[in-house]
Design an enzyme around this catalytic site. Sequence first.
Site, short mmCIF file in Angstrom:
data_model
loop_
_atom_site.label_atom_id
_atom_site.label_comp_id
_atom_site.label_asym_id
_atom_site.label_seq_id
_atom_site.Cartn_x
_atom_site.Cartn_y
_atom_site.Cartn_z
N HIS A 127 12.87 25.39 74.06
CA HIS A 127 13.68 26.21 73.05
C HIS A 127 15.45 26.07 73.51
CE1 HIS A 127 10.02 27.93 75.38
NE2 HIS A 127 10.81 29.09 73.58
N TYR A 164 17.91 28.00 74.05
CA TYR A 164 18.98 28.18 75.53
C TYR A 164 18.55 27.48 76.51
CZ TYR A 164 13.74 30.29 76.27
OH TYR A 164 12.70 30.25 76.96
N ALA A 196 5.65 34.91 72.40
CA ALA A 196 5.62 35.86 72.67
C ALA A 196 6.77 36.52 72.66
CB ALA A 196 5.86 35.87 74.68
N SER A 228 4.83 31.12 75.38
CA SER A 228 4.95 31.96 76.47
C SER A 228 4.00 31.92 77.10
CB SER A 228 6.03 32.21 76.76
OG SER A 228 7.57 32.38 76.73
N MET A 262 12.64 34.30 70.70
CA MET A 262 14.04 33.39 71.57
C MET A 262 13.47 32.20 70.54
SD MET A 262 15.05 34.44 74.45
CE MET A 262 14.88 35.80 75.09
N1 HPA Z 1 13.13 40.11 72.95
C1 HPA Z 1 12.97 38.55 73.00
N2 HPA Z 1 12.77 37.78 73.25
C2 HPA Z 1 11.00 38.20 73.53
C3 HPA Z 1 11.23 39.36 74.16
C4 HPA Z 1 11.97 40.48 73.89
O1 HPA Z 1 11.81 41.41 73.63
N3 HPA Z 1 10.30 39.64 75.05
C5 HPA Z 1 8.97 38.27 74.89
N4 HPA Z 1 10.53 37.49 74.07
#
Ligand code: HPA
Length: 287
Positions: free
Chosen positions: A87, A89, A117, A34, A215
Site C-alpha cells: 500500500h 500508505y 476490502a 485485506s 486505500m
Molecule cells: N475507508 C477506506 N478504506 C477502507 C474502508 C473505509 O471505510 N473500509 C475498508 N477499507
Amino acid sequence: MPSWTELALACARVAREGLRLPEGESALAVVLGSGLGGFADSLEEARALPFAELPGFPRATVPGHRGRLVYGKVAQIPVLALQGRIHAYEGHDAATVAFPARALGALGARALVVTNAAGACNPSFAPGDLMRITDHINFTGRNPLTGANEDRLGPRFPDLTHAYDARLARALEEAARSVGQALRAGVYIQMNGPSYETPAEIRMARSFGADAVGMSTVPEVIVAAQMGVPVAGISCITNLAAGISQHPLTHQEVVEVARAMEGKFLDLLRAFVPRAFAAVPPRQGLR
Ligand code: HPA
C-alpha cells in the site's frame, strides 16, 4: 537503477523458475485484499514464493497481509495469486505499489482480478455485500505511470475507458448468479489513507459518484490497463463509511468482517475463475 521493465522481466524469470510455471501458460492473476488471502491457501497443487525472493517487490508490512506469490489450480484452471499487497500508505510510491501487477502482466497473465476490502459510501449497501467494481476514481493525486514512459510496458497515455473489462464483468455477474449471490455494482474511489475518511470526504465521494471507498487497487489497475491486461474488480464491503456508520472505524473491524465474508467471497471467486479464464484470450508475457 534498473527500469520497471527490467525488474518485471527479472521477477518473471525468478517466478517461472521458482514456481515451475509451465512454458507459455497464460494464468489468471488475482490480487487478494485485506483479510481475503485465504483464496491462495485454497489453491490445489499450490507452490509459493515469498515477496522477499521476488526482484522489485517491497515487503508487505500490514497485519492481515502475508506477502507471497502463489501458483495453483482452481478446477484445473491455472491461477497466480498475490497474497498480501503493498500500500502507498506504507511509504511506497505508486509505481512500487503497482509493480506486482506489472510482474503478473510480464508473466503473461490473461486477466487481473483485483480484490479489496472497502467501506460503503452508497448508503443502500451493507457490510457483507460484494461489489463488482464498474469503474474507479483515483483520488490519491498519484499515478504509477509518472516518470519516463517505458514503451515495452505500454503507451504513454493509456486509455482507461474500458479498464474494467466488459467480458469479465459479464462472467462475474454470471458467477454470482450461479452461486445464488446478490452482487452489487459500483464505482470505487481510492484515498491515500492510512487515516479513514472524514464524514465530509465521504459526502464528497458520494457526490462524485463513488459507491465504495478504500486505500488500494487503483495503481494496479492503471498498470494493467497500460499493459493491455483485462481487469475485473471485487470489493468486499466491510463497513459503512465514515459519517454513514454510527461507530468509529477500526482496521480490526475491517479485517474481521472481511474474514467473516471470506466463505462467500471464495464461493464467488471459485465460480468466477473458470468463467473469467474462458472469457478472455491468453496473453504473451513480456519479452
Ligand atoms: N475507508 C477506506 N478504506 C477502507 C474502508 C473505509 O471505510 N473500509 C475498508 N477499507
